[in-house]
Structure formats: structure tokens, C-alpha cells
Scaffold this motif. Sequence first.
Motif, PDB file in Angstrom:
ATOM      1  N   SER A 134      25.082  83.388  37.279  1.00  0.00           N
ATOM      2  CA  SER A 134      25.302  82.153  38.025  1.00  0.00           C
ATOM      3  C   SER A 134      24.129  81.865  38.937  1.00  0.00           C
ATOM      4  N   ARG A 135      23.972  80.609  39.272  1.00  0.00           N
ATOM      5  CA  ARG A 135      22.968  80.178  40.234  1.00  0.00           C
ATOM      6  C   ARG A 135      23.553  79.010  41.017  1.00  0.00           C
ATOM      7  N   VAL A 136      23.194  78.918  42.289  1.00  0.00           N
ATOM      8  CA  VAL A 136      23.706  77.858  43.153  1.00  0.00           C
ATOM      9  C   VAL A 136      22.512  77.135  43.777  1.00  0.00           C
ATOM     10  N   SER A 137      22.338  75.893  43.411  1.00  0.00           N
ATOM     11  CA  SER A 137      21.287  75.066  43.998  1.00  0.00           C
ATOM     12  C   SER A 137      21.920  74.096  44.984  1.00  0.00           C
ATOM     13  N   VAL A 138      21.112  73.637  45.936  1.00  0.00           N
ATOM     14  CA  VAL A 138      21.657  72.799  46.995  1.00  0.00           C
ATOM     15  C   VAL A 138      20.790  71.563  47.197  1.00  0.00           C
ATOM     16  N   ILE A 139      21.447  70.500  47.624  1.00  0.00           N
ATOM     17  CA  ILE A 139      20.762  69.329  48.168  1.00  0.00           C
ATOM     18  C   ILE A 139      20.954  69.400  49.667  1.00  0.00           C
ATOM     19  N   SER A 140      19.843  69.547  50.362  1.00  0.00           N
ATOM     20  CA  SER A 140      19.922  69.867  51.779  1.00  0.00           C
ATOM     21  C   SER A 140      18.906  69.053  52.559  1.00  0.00           C
ATOM     22  N   ASP A 141      19.219  68.846  53.846  1.00  0.00           N
ATOM     23  CA  ASP A 141      18.252  68.208  54.735  1.00  0.00           C
ATOM     24  C   ASP A 141      17.077  69.125  55.020  1.00  0.00           C
ATOM     25  N   LEU A 142      17.290  70.421  54.872  1.00  0.00           N
ATOM     26  CA  LEU A 142      16.224  71.395  55.092  1.00  0.00           C
ATOM     27  C   LEU A 142      15.787  71.944  53.741  1.00  0.00           C
ATOM     28  N   LYS A 143      14.512  71.794  53.450  1.00  0.00           N
ATOM     29  CA  LYS A 143      14.003  72.174  52.134  1.00  0.00           C
ATOM     30  C   LYS A 143      12.880  73.195  52.279  1.00  0.00           C
ATOM     31  N   LEU A 144      12.990  74.264  51.499  1.00  0.00           N
ATOM     32  CA  LEU A 144      11.930  75.263  51.422  1.00  0.00           C
ATOM     33  C   LEU A 144      11.007  74.871  50.278  1.00  0.00           C
ATOM     34  N   GLU A 145       9.755  74.606  50.614  1.00  0.00           N
ATOM     35  CA  GLU A 145       8.774  74.202  49.608  1.00  0.00           C
ATOM     36  C   GLU A 145       7.705  75.281  49.469  1.00  0.00           C
TER      37      GLU A 145
ATOM     38  N   PHE B  54      26.222  71.006  46.768  1.00  0.00           N
ATOM     39  CA  PHE B  54      25.728  72.153  46.010  1.00  0.00           C
ATOM     40  C   PHE B  54      26.287  72.101  44.598  1.00  0.00           C
ATOM     41  N   THR B  55      25.528  72.698  43.690  1.00  0.00           N
ATOM     42  CA  THR B  55      25.915  72.760  42.281  1.00  0.00           C
ATOM     43  C   THR B  55      25.847  74.203  41.822  1.00  0.00           C
ATOM     44  N   ALA B  56      26.954  74.717  41.312  1.00  0.00           N
ATOM     45  CA  ALA B  56      27.017  76.074  40.777  1.00  0.00           C
ATOM     46  C   ALA B  56      27.080  75.993  39.256  1.00  0.00           C
ATOM     47  N   LEU B  57      26.183  76.693  38.601  1.00  0.00           N
ATOM     48  CA  LEU B  57      26.132  76.723  37.138  1.00  0.00           C
ATOM     49  C   LEU B  57      26.365  78.161  36.698  1.00  0.00           C
ATOM     50  N   VAL B  58      27.404  78.367  35.888  1.00  0.00           N
ATOM     51  CA  VAL B  58      27.789  79.702  35.437  1.00  0.00           C
ATOM     52  C   VAL B  58      27.655  79.770  33.926  1.00  0.00           C
ATOM     53  N   PHE B  59      26.860  80.721  33.437  1.00  0.00           N
ATOM     54  CA  PHE B  59      26.725  80.942  32.003  1.00  0.00           C
ATOM     55  C   PHE B  59      27.696  82.028  31.574  1.00  0.00           C
ATOM     56  N   LEU B  60      28.498  81.717  30.572  1.00  0.00           N
ATOM     57  CA  LEU B  60      29.586  82.591  30.155  1.00  0.00           C
ATOM     58  C   LEU B  60      29.212  83.394  28.923  1.00  0.00           C
TER      59      LEU B  60
ATOM     60  N   VAL C  97      19.209  75.346  28.378  1.00  0.00           N
ATOM     61  CA  VAL C  97      19.742  74.366  29.335  1.00  0.00           C
ATOM     62  C   VAL C  97      19.186  74.628  30.725  1.00  0.00           C
ATOM     63  N   LEU C  98      19.147  75.905  31.109  1.00  0.00           N
ATOM     64  CA  LEU C  98      18.641  76.239  32.430  1.00  0.00           C
ATOM     65  C   LEU C  98      17.177  75.869  32.566  1.00  0.00           C
TER      66      LEU C  98
ATOM     67  N   ALA D  97       9.037  75.586  37.324  1.00  0.00           N
ATOM     68  CA  ALA D  97       9.572  74.718  38.378  1.00  0.00           C
ATOM     69  C   ALA D  97      10.322  75.552  39.398  1.00  0.00           C
ATOM     70  N   PRO D  98       9.630  76.164  40.342  1.00  0.00           N
ATOM     71  CA  PRO D  98      10.324  76.954  41.366  1.00  0.00           C
ATOM     72  C   PRO D  98      11.269  76.093  42.180  1.00  0.00           C
ATOM     73  N   THR D  99      12.502  76.552  42.319  1.00  0.00           N
ATOM     74  CA  THR D  99      13.537  75.783  42.990  1.00  0.00           C
ATOM     75  C   THR D  99      14.230  76.655  44.035  1.00  0.00           C
ATOM     76  N   ALA D 100      14.284  76.152  45.252  1.00  0.00           N
ATOM     77  CA  ALA D 100      14.978  76.892  46.307  1.00  0.00           C
ATOM     78  C   ALA D 100      16.477  76.868  46.049  1.00  0.00           C
ATOM     79  N   ARG D 101      17.122  77.948  46.388  1.00  0.00           N
ATOM     80  CA  ARG D 101      18.562  78.056  46.179  1.00  0.00           C
ATOM     81  C   ARG D 101      19.142  78.982  47.231  1.00  0.00           C
ATOM     82  N   VAL D 102      20.456  79.038  47.270  1.00  0.00           N
ATOM     83  CA  VAL D 102      21.101  79.990  48.171  1.00  0.00           C
ATOM     84  C   VAL D 102      21.403  81.247  47.372  1.00  0.00           C
ATOM     85  N   PRO D 103      21.150  82.427  47.940  1.00  0.00           N
ATOM     86  CA  PRO D 103      21.407  83.655  47.191  1.00  0.00           C
ATOM     87  C   PRO D 103      22.892  83.888  46.987  1.00  0.00           C
ATOM     88  N   VAL D 104      23.234  84.442  45.820  1.00  0.00           N
ATOM     89  CA  VAL D 104      24.615  84.824  45.513  1.00  0.00           C
ATOM     90  C   VAL D 104      24.681  86.340  45.555  1.00  0.00           C
ATOM     91  N   VAL D 105      25.426  86.871  46.498  1.00  0.00           N
ATOM     92  CA  VAL D 105      25.567  88.314  46.672  1.00  0.00           C
ATOM     93  C   VAL D 105      26.954  88.705  46.194  1.00  0.00           C
TER      94      VAL D 105
END
Length: 504
Positions: free
Chosen positions: A309-320, A246-252, A15-16, A225-233
Motif C-alpha cells: 500500500s501507499r498513501v499520497s496526500v494533497i496538502s498545503d505543505l509540500k515536500l519538494e 489523501f488517496t490510499a492505493l492497495v495492491f492485492l 498502474v503504479l 517521478a518522486p512523490t512525497a507521501r505519508v509513511p505507513v508503519v
Amino acid sequence: MSVLQRLTGFISRFVLLCALLLSASAHLQAQTPLGPQPDLRLLIDISGSMKESDPDNLRGPALELIVRLLPDGARAGVWIFGEDVQQIVPHQVVDAQWRERALDAVARIDNSGQRTNIPAALAAATYDLGSMDPTYRTSVVLLTDGKVDLSASPMANATATRDLLANTAPELGATGIPVHTIALSEEADWTFLRALANSTAGLAEKARTAAQLTEIFVQSLEMVAPTARVPVVGNIFLIDDTVDEFTALVFLQEAGAEVTLTSPGGSVYSPEQGAEGVHWFESSQFALVTVTSPERGAWTLAAPDGARSRVSVISDLKLEVDPLPNSLPAGRVSELGIRLRDAEGVISQPELLQLFTLAVQVTGPDGYIDVSGRYPAPATGEYRVSVPAFERGGRYQVLVQLRGETLERELPLYVEVIAEEAAPAISTRPAEVPEQDLQRPAVTLIALLLLALAVAFWVYRRRRKRKMAIWQRRFDASRGGADDTVVSGLSATDPDSGGNEKAP
């Protein structure tokens, strides 16, 4: 680890893979051209052997999650295959109507196929080969637990396999269509699936354990497909003012595990309770939560130990970041192109770029390679970072990190470095053989000779005894009856003697 746990981890990684392949680009102004949109074509095996490989039919929930994650404007299609191939989701632009049809098609994934006709499935998914829309980036994902099996004749199956690898795969690779193969079972033809992926510049993955699949698939997906995300610490991640959603996807690891989300203001969200702007979707394998117009600050994602888990974002600022090739030969120097983009295009103003720190780190089989630093703000807004040549084969991670006063982004890239095998040296000098290596063959030879002599002697004696017995029987037969007497005292006489000569 149970079969269900292993398969759960595998389907989660699958899925990921598809979710990252379909991550959308931010909308830009008309004067800024958009990059290629994702075009995903899924091939799902429904052969009868799936009853053992996927007894709980986890392919269905996986497809349902993919459908929910697909961004509007992408294109996608789904084919199922056994002996025949059937398109269950049309290959079209994703919109609300397409999603509805796709969700209805989930129930059609079963185990009714008789064979595994992979060549026909690939042909169906690449029906428009030669006339594809260049504004889309096409990828094929093949999920199977078997090998090419289109006939009862092993010769026909072998011929079809060779033709696919010799003709179809190179053509797809030359066209720029990677085929990412996923082996769902140890019974799958791993050699064939890996060769198919390599020939098309795709990725080959194999299900062994859930723990291995987690790392393998995360790296493989980010290679594609490299995708920018916010780090989860720990379980905390920061949402800045530029994030619209933002979308958080957690695999259990276990079914029924509890997942909660806590906002910076202390509001707690869970799948059981509804809240405006917070949407949950969950199954026994994963939990998905999307938050629109999120509160700024530190969010807490609570999940059981071992959950990823991973957290992806839809943002006005994009790292490409220009993606690296999926694979590189050893010794080749490569270069990264890195940009910051907002709704108006690439940011090139030095006063804005100086607010951020850009760093690049590389981790490989030999450990950590430091190529990080504060790169000067480029006049064009395009950072050019040289990646050193890798001499050793293996998988490398290139991590691009962007940090500001209240903003964090990271984008991991993975590349497989192919090291050529050393050619065998040719020498005319005979190799020296250790004395101890000669002793064992000599002893063995002597033992065999002694055994052969013993067998020959035994055969000789047996044949001699048999011959003596035959002679004895012939002699006894020539003696006649038991009452016959032997006449003695006579001898043969010379005919010229007239018969008067007496015997001595």
C-alpha cells in the motif's frame, strides 16, 4: 505461482508507474511559477500473442484506474498498436469530459493485432516532436510482450530495429523524452527494450514474478517521478492538519480480498458501504480509496498479508526534491535541492523551518550510507545536500525524511549507477598454462592418432583382400575349360639350332 498471479502483480506495478508519473503539483499563487505538468503517452500492445500473455485482459482495468487517478490539468493520450496504430484516447488536457471518453475507450483494448509495430507506435505518440509545450514534462510508457515485428521479412524487422535504436531513440533522449519500456512476457525482446530505454534515459522493467515486480516497479517509478507521501508503519498512517485529501492505493495478492479503512474516531469504511467524502474503486487486483477533508490523527488501513500500500496526500505543505537523474556514472558526486512549499511559495522563515527535522539516508548494494543529520535552516529556504559518489554499480535509494511535531513526510528517490567495465589488460608475456591443463589435450591427441592408425590399417587390409580376389578371378578365367591338359617336357628352342636341340 500461477500466470494470473504473476500478471496481476505486473499490471498493478504498471498502474503504479503511470499514477506516480502523473502526480499533480499543489496550486500556488500567481507570483510562484508552477513546475512542468505531467504529459503521459501510453502505448499498449494488442497483438494476438496477448491472448497468452494477458488472457484475462487486465490491461483494461489498469487503464481505467489510471484514468481515475489522472489529475485535472495534466495531459494524456492512449494509443493501441499491432500491425497498425490507433489512438483510442485523445491526447488532450485531462478534465471531466476527457475522463468520460477515456473510460469508454477501455473496452477497445483487445488482442486483435496481427503484428507488433513498435516504431509506428512511437512515431504516433511523438507526433509533435520538435514543437512540444515546455510547460509539460513528457514521458512515454511502452507496454509490449513482443519485439519489432512489422513484416514477414526478418531482414526488414532487423533493419527497423536498428534504425529505431540508432536514430529515433537518441533523438528522443536528446529532446528529454524518456521511453519507459515494460516487457510483459519472457518472449519479449528484452535486449531491444532495455537498449531503447537506456538510449532515452528511460527505465526498462521485466515481468518475472509478482514479488520481484513489486520492488522493481516501486523503485523505478520513484526514479522517474518522486512523490512525497505519508509513511505507513504496519497498517497505520498519520494525517496532519495540512492535509486536504489523501488517496490510499492497495495492491492485492488475491481477488476478493477485503480492505477496510478506520478513522481516528473509530468509523470503519469499506467498499460495500457508501459514506460522504469517501470514494472507493476496486478490482480483483487493487483497491483505491480517496478521502476528502479527512479527520486528523492516526488512520488504520486493514489489508491481507502480502498486500502493498501507499498513501499520497494533497496538502498545503509540500515536500519538494529536485529529482536525481535516472542513471549516473560511477564516481560522480551529485546534489539534492530540497524545499518546503506552502500555498504562498517556498518557506524561508527560519522560525518555521526550525520546527522540522530534515534527514537523508542512502541505501545501496553495499548497505547503508549515513548522510543524515539536522541540516541548518537555509536563508533562502533551499536545502542543498551533497550525495556521495557511488563507486559500485547498481540501484541506490535516497530517502528524504521530514518530521515535525505532528507531521511526517517521506520521499524516496532511486538512481541507477552505471559502473564502467574494466578494460582488459594487454600483456606480452605468455600466460603460464598449468601442467594438468596440458595432460588432457595430450591424451586426447594420442587417442585420436591411434584411432586413425587403426582405421588406416583396416582400410589397407580390406583393399588388399579385394585386390587378391580380383587377381584370383583373372587367373581362373585365363585357365580355360576344365578338360584342357598341360603339355610338359618341352621348352623353347633357339631358332639357330635348327630345332635339333632337345630339352633337358
